[in-house]
Structures are given as structure tokens and as C-alpha cells.
Design an enzyme around this catalytic site. Structure first.
Site, mmCIF file in Angstrom:
data_model
loop_
_atom_site.group_PDB
_atom_site.id
_atom_site.type_symbol
_atom_site.label_atom_id
_atom_site.label_comp_id
_atom_site.label_asym_id
_atom_site.label_seq_id
_atom_site.Cartn_x
_atom_site.Cartn_y
_atom_site.Cartn_z
ATOM 1 N N GLY A 240 29.938 69.439 31.740
ATOM 2 C CA GLY A 240 29.881 69.256 30.449
ATOM 3 C C GLY A 240 29.381 68.088 30.089
ATOM 4 O O GLY A 240 28.615 67.441 30.823
ATOM 5 N N SER A 241 29.660 67.519 28.971
ATOM 6 C CA SER A 241 28.942 66.329 28.344
ATOM 7 C C SER A 241 29.418 65.144 28.938
ATOM 8 O O SER A 241 30.452 64.976 29.513
ATOM 9 C CB SER A 241 29.083 66.240 26.704
ATOM 10 O OG SER A 241 30.577 66.276 26.589
ATOM 11 N N GLY A 245 33.279 63.847 30.132
ATOM 12 C CA GLY A 245 33.543 63.230 31.539
ATOM 13 C C GLY A 245 34.151 61.990 31.491
ATOM 14 O O GLY A 245 35.130 61.485 32.195
ATOM 15 N N GLU A 262 29.930 66.996 36.504
ATOM 16 C CA GLU A 262 28.559 67.410 36.705
ATOM 17 C C GLU A 262 28.405 67.313 34.986
ATOM 18 O O GLU A 262 28.627 68.117 34.157
ATOM 19 C CB GLU A 262 28.515 68.914 37.010
ATOM 20 C CG GLU A 262 28.810 69.255 38.462
ATOM 21 C CD GLU A 262 27.547 68.695 39.250
ATOM 22 O OE1 GLU A 262 26.319 68.333 38.795
ATOM 23 O OE2 GLU A 262 27.519 69.155 40.558
ATOM 24 N N CYS A 296 21.122 71.241 31.479
ATOM 25 C CA CYS A 296 21.629 70.241 31.931
ATOM 26 C C CYS A 296 20.215 69.531 32.664
ATOM 27 O O CYS A 296 19.933 68.237 32.394
ATOM 28 C CB CYS A 296 22.758 70.070 32.792
ATOM 29 S SG CYS A 296 22.662 71.039 34.456
HETATM 30 P P1 NAD Z 1 31.328 69.866 26.181
HETATM 31 O O1 NAD Z 1 31.332 68.553 26.999
HETATM 32 O O2 NAD Z 1 31.440 69.842 24.807
HETATM 33 O O3 NAD Z 1 32.192 70.841 26.883
HETATM 34 C C1 NAD Z 1 32.247 71.419 28.095
HETATM 35 C C2 NAD Z 1 33.667 71.715 28.641
HETATM 36 O O4 NAD Z 1 34.551 70.641 28.465
HETATM 37 C C3 NAD Z 1 34.219 72.718 27.711
HETATM 38 O O5 NAD Z 1 35.061 73.861 28.354
HETATM 39 C C4 NAD Z 1 35.274 71.916 26.885
HETATM 40 O O6 NAD Z 1 36.200 72.625 26.393
HETATM 41 C C5 NAD Z 1 35.824 70.964 27.726
HETATM 42 N N1 NAD Z 1 35.942 69.746 27.296
HETATM 43 C C6 NAD Z 1 35.682 68.946 26.131
HETATM 44 N N2 NAD Z 1 36.227 67.679 26.157
HETATM 45 C C7 NAD Z 1 37.225 67.799 26.845
HETATM 46 C C8 NAD Z 1 38.172 67.001 27.201
HETATM 47 N N3 NAD Z 1 38.395 65.846 26.674
HETATM 48 N N4 NAD Z 1 39.322 67.396 28.215
HETATM 49 C C9 NAD Z 1 38.902 68.537 28.889
HETATM 50 N N5 NAD Z 1 38.164 69.418 28.396
HETATM 51 C C10 NAD Z 1 37.110 69.048 27.757
HETATM 52 O O7 NAD Z 1 29.604 70.441 26.776
HETATM 53 P P2 NAD Z 1 29.058 71.745 26.330
HETATM 54 O O8 NAD Z 1 28.324 71.533 25.022
HETATM 55 O O9 NAD Z 1 29.765 72.844 26.614
HETATM 56 O O10 NAD Z 1 27.899 71.859 27.177
HETATM 57 C C11 NAD Z 1 26.574 71.030 27.408
HETATM 58 C C12 NAD Z 1 26.947 69.679 28.213
HETATM 59 O O11 NAD Z 1 27.151 69.937 29.234
HETATM 60 C C13 NAD Z 1 25.570 69.036 28.298
HETATM 61 O O12 NAD Z 1 25.699 67.498 28.273
HETATM 62 C C14 NAD Z 1 24.733 69.314 29.460
HETATM 63 O O13 NAD Z 1 23.973 68.463 30.156
HETATM 64 C C15 NAD Z 1 26.227 69.499 30.362
HETATM 65 N N6 NAD Z 1 25.977 70.336 31.431
HETATM 66 C C16 NAD Z 1 26.108 69.738 32.907
HETATM 67 C C17 NAD Z 1 25.754 70.445 33.830
HETATM 68 C C18 NAD Z 1 25.637 69.813 35.121
HETATM 69 O O14 NAD Z 1 25.672 70.627 36.400
HETATM 70 N N7 NAD Z 1 25.285 68.313 35.440
HETATM 71 C C19 NAD Z 1 25.823 71.663 33.967
HETATM 72 C C20 NAD Z 1 25.871 72.347 32.538
HETATM 73 C C21 NAD Z 1 25.908 71.561 31.531
#
Ligand code: NAD
Length: 500
Positions: A240-241, A245, A262, A296
């Protein structure tokens, strides 16, 4: 003009229902709203998991691990083989759900499911190759080796934009490694999660595998803390974002758990004077505008040599002006919707900031009806803060350079380190870039997105350092033991130590 041609929410609901049923998901009801960005409207309610449900899922996964770890790895592979067959059989059903929930065009949605099938194939082969090394011992009559053992429960947190592939990268590998999984998908893509999990449940039943090898917990970030903080979750694999992380990693570290991160990317291509501009333009457009800029690995920065900048930009703006934007189900659509209103607003804010920083929008950027936007190309006078930030929308910032060193410096001067490419026909330049780019993925004459599963996938710096998918990424899902075996009748000590 777009809205009248959109697939209706009723039709999306029907399509989703048919696909869910085909994958083995029964009637759904509950407080979590599944939505489609195609119309921006709610589809139906889905059951959510509260903190107790997450605790139960972890406890069940822990119990299942005790059995699963003892099953020989190639037998574990047989389950993943069956999962791959079911994914092949239901490829169209799952892709349908990916299109409905994430808004991907059918070709990309099918590609995502193909990636799941590919990782299953890879994991099945891997189930006979979880190999350790043997090293020569300095002591006579001794053998030194390492062995790899199942790790435990893996918590998978996944993002909306690869709603099923990321789970499969983690789960196919975790399962052959002898681990069990608790999956917290994005709240925005719960239907694809339930369908994927139902297929795995079916495969497990057919193979006589233990129950609870994989659980889906549809929950929000706050309740997900149970997963993050649980000492019974050996590895938290979080996609995720960067913000997510930064919240998750310290909590996992505080309990000495393992985290595989990731996170966001801010990927760039360098276009050298010798580049094949026609090929570069095609690679750039797929990476920058494809998936509506929501990968991503989406290309967000173009660092182009002054001598070819005008020619390349002219080509790109021409292609952008003719990109077909709209309902992913409409024939010929290449750019579907953004995921939600927040995504659209983030794009508008980033564009306004870029203009304030002296940027010039060369093409696109307008908001259309619903959640549809025109992919934008913005020429920037410098790599300002907004350019160094990942905005999860189709904005391509263009910067120019004179010397390759300057291009590399610009390239590396962002917090993220996921994917990169150079377009050049000069081998020396290509080799220099392969060494100089600070990313986990470095390509030559292809774009930044669209990786194959055979390589390790992931990035450096604020992208989090994790590696998933192919190569030896499996090692993150196992624990290593170093073994010294004495088959002599003496007891020599290492380093010549005597103790008598
Ligand atoms: P997001 O960070 O909003 O959410 C990702 C996941 O994390 C969701 O399931 C969300 O509920 C969970 N989450 C968020 N905050 C959390 C916390 N504090 N504790 C536990 N879980 C939490 O991201 P998004 O909008 O769903 O996806 C887009 C982002 O993901 C972009 O930044 C993109 O670059 C990244 N991404 C990275 C990869 C990679 O492999 N590097 C792949 C896909 C997406």
C-alpha cells in the site's frame, strides 16, 4: 456524453453476482459497502470482520499451521496446483470482479488473473526447490548446512489496485513454504477477495488439506491493528501507500515481527538522445496512462534529453489526446475510472500545485463525469516537492537533462525506489543506468510497469525494501536454521579453541 453510455449499476450488480456465484460465494449481506468506480455507486453490503473475528482468524490459522508445516512441501504444492487450475477455470469470473471493483479494463483485469495463475505455476515448481546450502566445515568429520523451515502465520495486507494478484503472490508462496495466511484486503475490493478465497477453500477441500489455511478479514485499517500487533503473526506482508508502511512497520518491529513492505513508487524513465522514440512513446504511454495511473509501477516522471524532448513530447501529447477514456466495458477503452472521489481530488490538487510551481499542463488533466479523468502530461521547470510525491493518478511530469549524470541525479532524487527505465540504443549508457538507478526494478527499452512474476518484485527506500513473487523471494516466508553435524568420534571446537 460518457454517463449515458455507462454500464448501469444494476447491470454491474448482476454481473458481480454471477461471477461471485461461479466462484462459490453465497449470498452476501453486511455493513461494508462494495462499490464500483465505473458508476461510483454502491453494489451491495458485505460482512465485515470485527477485532474478535480477526483474533479468531489468527488463532485458527495458527492451529492450521501446526498441521500444515508437517505436510511435505511437494504435497503442499499439489494444493497450489489445484488453485492454479481453478483460477484458470474462473479466470473470466475473477477478471469481471476486478473490472467492477477496481475499474480495470478487461484486458488488464484478465492479465491480473493470469499473474495469479503464473505465480501458482511458479510456486508448484518451487515446492520441490526450497533448498538450502551445504558448506565445508573447518572441522574433520563435520558437516555444515542450512535448512529452511515454515515460518508461521502470514498476515497479508493488500491495496485496491492489484486486488487479487498481490494476495496470490503472497499466498501461493506462503502455502508451499508451509505457512498459513490471514488476508486483510483493501476495503475497496472485498468482492474480489471473497471470490479468490472461495476458490482456495474449494481447492483445499478437494485436496484434503487442513481447514483455515487462508482466512479473509474484510476490515478497516484500525481493526487491522490486531493483525499488525499479534505475536502470532510471524510475517506481515503489507502492500500500500508509504503512509501505511510508516504506520505498520514500527509496530511490527516493536514486537520483533517480520515485515515485508511493498509501498509507493515514483517511477521514472530516462530517454536518451539515441532512443527509438516510437518504441519509447509506446512504452511510456502504457506505463503512464495505463490502469489510469493506478499502479505502484506507473511511470510518473519522464527525464528526457533536451535534444529529443520536443519531438518526444509532441508524440506523447498526440497519443494522449486520442486516448479513449471511459467505461472499461466499452469497446476500445484504454483508461478507466479512478478508484474514488479522493483519488480524483488528489489528482486535481497535484495539478494545481504543479502549475503553481511553474509547471505547464501540455495535455489532459480535466475531470470528466463521474470518476473519469484525462491523463495529464505536465512540463516542469524543476523537480519540485509535488514531483517527488506519489499521486496515485495519471500525471506524467516531464523534466529535461543535458548529461546522463544529471539525469541519474534527478532520477534518484525522490524518496521512493521502486521501478525505473532507460530508453537508449547506446549500450554504455544502458549499462551505466543499470548500475546507477537506485530502484529495485531497472529496465532497458521497456516501461516501468508490467513486471513478470519470475523476478523478485519490490523496491528500495520508502518503497520499503521488500521482495515478493519470483526468484528467491520465498525466503522471506521461511526461517533459516544453520546445522552443524558431527559424524566423527572426536569433539574438535571451532577456531581451534581447547576446553579441557
Ligand atoms: P493504502 O495504503 O490506502 O491501503 C493499502 C492497504 O493498507 C489497505 O488494505 C488498507 O486498509 C491498509 N491500511 C492502511 N493503513 C493501515 C494501517 N495503519 N494499518 C494497517 N493497515 C492499513 O493504499 P491503496 O490506496 O489501497 O493503494 C495504493 C498504494 O499502494 C499506492 O501507494 C501504491 O504505490 C501502493 N502499492 C504498492 C505496491 C508495491 O508492490 N510496491 C503494489 C500495489 C500498490
Amino acid at each position: 456524453a460518457i454517463a449515458s453510455t455507462l454500464t448501469t449499476t444494476d447491470e454491474l450488480r448482476n454481473r458481480a453476482r454471477v461471477a461471485l456465484t461461479a466462484c462459490g460465494v453465497g449470498a452476501l449481506d453486511g455493513p461494508v459497502q462494495a462499490r464500483s468506480p465505473i458508476t461510483g455507486e454502491a453494489l451491495f453490503g458485505v460482512p465485515g470482520a470485527d477485532a474478535d473475528a480477526v483474533r479468531t482468524a489468527i488463532a485458527n490459522a495458527k492451529t492450521a499451521f501446526e498441521t500444515w508445516r508437517t505436510v511435505p512441501a511437494p504435497v503442499r504444492g499439489a494444493l497450489v496446483k489445484r488453485l492454479g487450475e481453478l483460477l484458470t477455470e474462473h479466470k473470466a469470473d475473477l477478471a469481471e470482479l476486478v473490472t467492477i471493483e477496481a475499474g480495470k479494463i478487461p484486458s488488464e483485469a484478465l492479465g491480473e488473473v493470469q499473474e495469479m495463475i503464473d505465480i501458482c505455476d511458479f510456486a508448484v515448481g518451487l515446492s520441490r526447490q526450497l533448498d538450502g546450502r551445504t558448506m565445508p566445515s573447518e572441522r574433520p568429520g563435520h558437516r555444515l548446512m542450512e535448512t529452511w523451515h515454515p515460518l508461521g502465520v502470514v498476515g497479508v495486507i493488500s491495496a485496491f489496485n492489484f486486488p487479487v494478484a498481490v494476495w496470490s503472490w503472497n499466498t501461493a508462496i506462503a502455502l508451499v513454504c508451509g505457512d498459513t495466511v490471514v488476508w486483510k484486503p483493501s476495503e475497496l475490493t472485498s468482492l474480489t477477495a471473497l471470490a479468490s478465497a472461495a476458490l482456495l477453500d474449494r481447492a483445499a477441500r478437494e485436496c484434503g488439506a487442513p481447514e483455515h489455511l487462508n482466512a479473509v478479514v474484510v476490515t478497516d485499517a484500525e481493526t487491522a491493528q490486531v493483525l499488525v500487533d499479534s505475536p502470532d503473526v510471524a510475517l506481515v506482508s503489507a502492500t500500500g501507500s508509504e503512509r501505511m508502511g510508516a504506520a505498520v512497520a514500527p509496530r511490527v518491529a516493536a514486537r520483533f515481527g517480520r515485515a515485508l513492505l511493498e509501498l509507493g513508487g515514483n517511477n521514472a524513465a530516462v530517454v536518451a538522445p539515441s532512443a527509438d522514440l516510437e518504441l519509447a512513446a509506446r512504452g511510456i504511454v502504457f506505463s503512464a496512462a495505463g490502469t489510469a495511473g493506478q499502479r505502484c509501477t506507473t511511470m510518473r516522471r519522464l527525464i528526457v534529453h533536451e535534444d529529443v524532448a520536443d519531438a518526444l513530447v509532441e508524440r506523447l501529447t498526440g497519443i494522449y489526446a486520442s486516448l479513449r477514456i471511459g467505461d472499461p466495458y466499452a469497446d476500445d477503452t484504454l483508461v478507466g475510472p479512478l478508484i474514488n472521489e479522493a483519488g480524483v481530488e488528489a489528482m486535481q490538487r497535484a495539478l494545481a500545485q504543479a502549475v503553481e510551481d511553474g509547471g505547464e499542463v501540455l495535455v489532459g488533466g480535466a475531470r470528466r463525469e463521474g470518476l473519469y479523468v484525462e491523463p495529464a502530461i505536465v512540463r516542469m521547470p524543476a523537480q519540485t516537492k509535488i514531483v517527488q510525491t506519489e499521486t496515485f493518478a495519471p500525471i506524467l511530469y516531464v523534466l529535461t537533462y543535458r548529461e546522463l549524470d544529471e539525469a541519474v541525479a534527478l532520477h534518484n532524487d525522490v524518496p521512493q525506489g521502486l521501478s525505473s527505465s532507460i530508453f537508449t540504443t547506446d549500450q554504455r549508457e544502458a549499462e551505466r543506468f543499470l548500475v546507477a538507478s537506485d530502484c529495485g526494478i531497472v529496465n532497458v527499452n521497456i516501461g516501468t510497469s508490467g513486471a513478470e512474476i519470475g523476478g523478485a518484485f519490490g523496491g528500495e527506500k520508502t518503497t520499503g525494501g521488500g521482495r515478493e513473487s519470483g526468484s528467491d523471494a520465498w525466503r522471506a516466508y521461511m526461517r533459516r536454521a544453520t546445522n552443524t553435524i558431527n559424524y566423527s568420534d572426536e569433539l574438535p571446537l571451532a577456531q581451534g579453541v581447547t576446553f579441557t
